[in-house]
Design a protein around this motif. Structure first.
Motif, PDB file in Angstrom:
ATOM      1  N   ASN A  95      40.981  69.913  33.529  1.00  0.00           N
ATOM      2  CA  ASN A  95      40.980  68.694  34.320  1.00  0.00           C
ATOM      3  C   ASN A  95      40.669  69.095  35.764  1.00  0.00           C
ATOM      4  N   PRO A 143      35.253  63.988  39.844  1.00  0.00           N
ATOM      5  CA  PRO A 143      34.922  62.704  39.206  1.00  0.00           C
ATOM      6  C   PRO A 143      36.169  61.804  39.109  1.00  0.00           C
ATOM      7  N   GLN A 144      36.073  60.615  39.698  1.00  0.00           N
ATOM      8  CA  GLN A 144      37.239  59.734  39.767  1.00  0.00           C
ATOM      9  C   GLN A 144      37.774  59.333  38.396  1.00  0.00           C
ATOM     10  N   ALA A 145      36.906  59.197  37.412  1.00  0.00           N
ATOM     11  CA  ALA A 145      37.378  58.854  36.064  1.00  0.00           C
ATOM     12  C   ALA A 145      38.258  59.972  35.505  1.00  0.00           C
ATOM     13  N   ALA A 146      37.877  61.221  35.748  1.00  0.00           N
ATOM     14  CA  ALA A 146      38.671  62.365  35.277  1.00  0.00           C
ATOM     15  C   ALA A 146      39.994  62.456  36.031  1.00  0.00           C
ATOM     16  N   SER A 155      41.629  59.913  37.459  1.00  0.00           N
ATOM     17  CA  SER A 155      42.446  58.800  36.999  1.00  0.00           C
ATOM     18  C   SER A 155      43.051  59.089  35.626  1.00  0.00           C
ATOM     19  N   ALA A 156      42.268  59.657  34.723  1.00  0.00           N
ATOM     20  CA  ALA A 156      42.771  60.007  33.393  1.00  0.00           C
ATOM     21  C   ALA A 156      43.868  61.069  33.486  1.00  0.00           C
ATOM     22  N   ASP A 180      47.000  59.375  34.755  1.00  0.00           N
ATOM     23  CA  ASP A 180      47.577  58.591  33.653  1.00  0.00           C
ATOM     24  C   ASP A 180      48.367  59.491  32.709  1.00  0.00           C
TER      25      ASP A 180
END
Length: 139
Positions: free
Chosen positions: A52, A106-109, A111-112, A115
């Motif tokens: 990550n 990467p913002q999606a990574a 955020s995941a 979470d």
């Protein structure tokens, strides 16, 4: 005089994680690798060490700052506390894990990953901070 430093933008993710007295004693001795692998802190550390964008320092990966502290709180009547009981002041030994995230991750990574940390956290209301900051680097 020649400038010997620069700064780079990062996010600082600070996670407050409950620990028991045995884990607190191990951390005070620097024996992080000896903590119970099933405790919340060990699961958090293992996650950051996984694939990550957390703790990315270029040539260094999975970088975490670890400190111990105390969390003081009083659960309300509607609370379902992990420690303590409604209406009574409580104290929890706490590990404070600070993890830096590069601004260009990467913002999606990101955020995941956050979470997943929320899902791993044992508190009913996790205490997790995310702030934008800058780190000093050598030039």
């Amino acid at each position: 005089m020649l400038k010997k430093h620069a700064t780079r933008p990062v996010s600082a993710l600070k996670v407050y994680c409950p620990i028991d007295a045995a884990t607190q004693a191990l951390l005070a001795r620097g024996a992080v690798m000896s903590i119970d692998p099933d405790c919340a802190l060990a699961r958090l550390i293992a996650f950051v060490r996984d694939e990550n964008p957390l703790g990315d320092f270029g040539p260094y990966q999975s970088v975490m700052e670890l400190a111990t502290g105390l969390e003081l709180f009083t659960p309300g009547a509607a609370a379902r506390p992990t420690l303590g009981e409604a209406g009574a002041e409580a104290v929890s030994a706490t590990a404070i894990v600070t993890i830096y995230i590069p601004a260009d991750a990467p913002q999606a990574a990101v955020s995941a990953a956050i979470d997943e940390i929320v899902a791993l956290h044992p508190w009913e209301v996790p205490v997790i901070e995310l702030v934008e900051t800058r780190l000093v680097t050598r030039v």
